[in-house]
Motif scaffolding. Structure first.
Motif, mmCIF file in Angstrom:
data_model
loop_
_atom_site.group_PDB
_atom_site.id
_atom_site.type_symbol
_atom_site.label_atom_id
_atom_site.label_comp_id
_atom_site.label_asym_id
_atom_site.label_seq_id
_atom_site.Cartn_x
_atom_site.Cartn_y
_atom_site.Cartn_z
ATOM 1 N N ARG A 101 3.343 105.701 0.267
ATOM 2 C CA ARG A 101 4.141 104.955 1.231
ATOM 3 C C ARG A 101 3.317 104.289 2.325
ATOM 4 N N GLY A 102 2.187 104.884 2.682
ATOM 5 C CA GLY A 102 1.342 104.302 3.726
ATOM 6 C C GLY A 102 0.881 102.900 3.390
ATOM 7 N N ILE A 103 0.801 102.586 2.102
ATOM 8 C CA ILE A 103 0.411 101.247 1.651
ATOM 9 C C ILE A 103 1.610 100.478 1.108
ATOM 10 N N CYS A 104 2.386 101.125 0.242
ATOM 11 C CA CYS A 104 3.475 100.416 -0.455
ATOM 12 C C CYS A 104 4.581 99.964 0.481
ATOM 13 N N GLN A 105 4.771 100.664 1.597
ATOM 14 C CA GLN A 105 5.807 100.289 2.557
ATOM 15 C C GLN A 105 5.253 99.499 3.736
ATOM 16 N N ALA A 106 3.983 99.152 3.684
ATOM 17 C CA ALA A 106 3.378 98.370 4.764
ATOM 18 C C ALA A 106 3.845 96.922 4.696
ATOM 19 N N ASP A 107 3.788 96.225 5.827
ATOM 20 C CA ASP A 107 4.171 94.816 5.863
ATOM 21 C C ASP A 107 3.278 93.984 4.943
ATOM 22 N N CYS A 108 2.008 94.343 4.894
ATOM 23 C CA CYS A 108 1.074 93.652 4.004
ATOM 24 C C CYS A 108 0.299 94.704 3.208
ATOM 25 N N PRO A 109 0.799 95.076 2.035
ATOM 26 C CA PRO A 109 0.133 96.117 1.246
ATOM 27 C C PRO A 109 -1.325 95.810 0.924
ATOM 28 N N ALA A 110 -1.650 94.559 0.671
ATOM 29 C CA ALA A 110 -3.019 94.208 0.290
ATOM 30 C C ALA A 110 -4.007 94.500 1.415
ATOM 31 N N SER A 111 -3.705 94.030 2.626
ATOM 32 C CA SER A 111 -4.631 94.251 3.742
ATOM 33 C C SER A 111 -4.661 95.719 4.153
ATOM 34 N N THR A 112 -3.526 96.398 4.031
ATOM 35 C CA THR A 112 -3.494 97.832 4.348
ATOM 36 C C THR A 112 -4.324 98.617 3.340
ATOM 37 N N ALA A 113 -4.219 98.254 2.065
ATOM 38 C CA ALA A 113 -5.037 98.898 1.039
ATOM 39 C C ALA A 113 -6.517 98.668 1.315
ATOM 40 N N GLN A 114 -6.851 97.481 1.751
ATOM 41 C CA GLN A 114 -8.248 97.173 2.066
ATOM 42 C C GLN A 114 -8.762 98.055 3.206
ATOM 43 N N THR A 115 -7.895 98.327 4.181
ATOM 44 C CA THR A 115 -8.273 99.205 5.294
ATOM 45 C C THR A 115 -8.544 100.621 4.794
ATOM 46 N N TYR A 116 -7.621 101.150 3.988
ATOM 47 C CA TYR A 116 -7.821 102.490 3.419
ATOM 48 C C TYR A 116 -9.090 102.528 2.563
ATOM 49 N N GLN A 117 -9.291 101.488 1.766
ATOM 50 C CA GLN A 117 -10.469 101.411 0.906
ATOM 51 C C GLN A 117 -11.750 101.532 1.727
ATOM 52 N N LYS A 118 -11.838 100.758 2.784
ATOM 53 C CA LYS A 118 -13.051 100.739 3.614
ATOM 54 C C LYS A 118 -13.294 102.098 4.268
ATOM 55 N N VAL A 119 -12.241 102.656 4.861
ATOM 56 C CA VAL A 119 -12.381 103.932 5.566
ATOM 57 C C VAL A 119 -12.788 105.045 4.606
ATOM 58 N N ALA A 120 -12.078 105.148 3.487
ATOM 59 C CA ALA A 120 -12.325 106.243 2.542
ATOM 60 C C ALA A 120 -13.688 106.119 1.870
ATOM 61 N N TYR A 121 -14.091 104.898 1.530
ATOM 62 C CA TYR A 121 -15.364 104.753 0.830
ATOM 63 C C TYR A 121 -16.546 105.022 1.759
ATOM 64 N N GLU A 122 -16.445 104.631 3.002
ATOM 65 C CA GLU A 122 -17.516 104.935 3.956
ATOM 66 C C GLU A 122 -17.689 106.439 4.112
ATOM 67 N N LEU A 123 -16.571 107.169 4.152
ATOM 68 C CA LEU A 123 -16.640 108.626 4.241
ATOM 69 C C LEU A 123 -17.233 109.219 2.965
ATOM 70 N N TYR A 124 -16.858 108.672 1.837
ATOM 71 C CA TYR A 124 -17.361 109.122 0.536
ATOM 72 C C TYR A 124 -18.870 108.887 0.438
ATOM 73 N N GLN A 125 -19.336 107.732 0.887
ATOM 74 C CA GLN A 125 -20.763 107.398 0.819
ATOM 75 C C GLN A 125 -21.604 108.335 1.675
ATOM 76 N N LYS A 126 -21.073 108.716 2.809
ATOM 77 C CA LYS A 126 -21.830 109.597 3.712
ATOM 78 C C LYS A 126 -22.151 110.938 3.078
ATOM 79 N N ARG A 127 -21.338 111.344 2.071
ATOM 80 C CA ARG A 127 -21.546 112.628 1.413
ATOM 81 C C ARG A 127 -22.546 112.559 0.277
ATOM 82 N N GLN A 128 -22.825 111.351 -0.190
ATOM 83 C CA GLN A 128 -23.669 111.211 -1.383
ATOM 84 C C GLN A 128 -25.148 111.494 -1.064
#
Length: 245
Positions: free
Chosen positions: A218-245
């Motif tokens: 719902r955090g993405i699918c119910q957003a006003d702009c799912p594409a840009s919201t998904a991009q935000t989640y993508q950036k945040v989550a991947y940066e956190l993921y990279q820090k662990r590698q």
């Protein structure tokens, strides 16, 4: 290339460890979201059994979008029956899930036979391109996936060999090399809903608890702009993921 290698290749190439849960009742809505968020995700999660208009045309369109945007299709079926029944639920009936879903979820309350049933529905070649996620923990309040259940679920999952892609969990539950950890109930702000769902942030799930793939609905699918919201989640989550590698 194994399913795990394929997913990790997508994660690296797209710089995305985001899975979007497209839990809609109409096929058109699933396809619309898949088109909008496709460039930003590594997987799309479906619930085919809630679609009022499921069809082979829908499956073909979804597979076309998965190929276009390079993501895996993840059917959240939560198989939980004896092996023989699961074998038919997976490969037959109206849905014929094994023919189009790269990944499915499985609840191991029935024991290891539930995974054996899934594998029995596939040829050896098909098993290399399909996989399961074992539910080890859940994100809903007062759920019964206690520590003892989680321990046994992990043991059963790890015994499944290469057919195990990973675990649905709220923290890292396995130390087995190559096993991935997928977490639902993720939002940029922690909280909950009125039906018992509990939300945790990407920082908590990926950064502190060591999980790999976040599942956002719902955090993405119910957003006003799912594409840009998904991009935000993508950036945040991947940066956190990279820090662990």
């Amino acid at each position: 290339m194994s399913l795990q290698e394929r997913l990790l290749s997508i994660v690296e190439k797209k710089k995305s460890n985001l899975c979007v849960a497209a839990d809609f009742e109409n096929s058109a809505d699933v396809l619309r979201i898949a088109e909008q968020v496709g460039p930003h995700i590594c997987m799309l999660k479906t619930h085919a059994d809630i679609l009022v208009d499921f069809s082979q045309e829908f499956v073909t369109s979804l597979q076309d979008l998965a190929k276009k945007h390079n993501f895996l299709i993840f059917e959240d079926r939560k198989f939980a029956d004896i092996g023989k029944t699961v074998q038919h639920q997976y490969s037959a009936g109206t849905l014929k899930i094994s023919s189009w879903a790269d990944v499915v979820t499985v609840n191991v309350l029935p024991g290891p036979g539930v995974i054996q049933g899934l594998k029995a529905a596939l040829s050896e070649q098909e098993q290399r391109s399909r996989g399961c996620l074992v539910i080890a923990e859940m994100s809903s309040a007062d759920n019964l996936a206690t520590a003892d259940y989680t321990k046994h679920a992990v043991e059963i999952g790890e015994a499944a060999g290469d057919f195990l892609l990973g675990f649905i969990c709220q923290h890292r539950v396995s130390q087995k090399p190559g096993v991935l950890h997928f977490t639902p109930g993720v939002k940029l702000q922690a909280g909950g809903d009125n039906l018992g769902q509990c939300y945790l942030t990407p920082e908590e799930i990926v950064g502190r608890r060591g999980c790999d793939i976040i599942i956002v609905g719902r955090g993405i699918c119910q957003a006003d702009c799912p594409a840009s919201t998904a991009q935000t989640y993508q950036k945040v989550a991947y940066e956190l993921y990279q820090k662990r590698q």
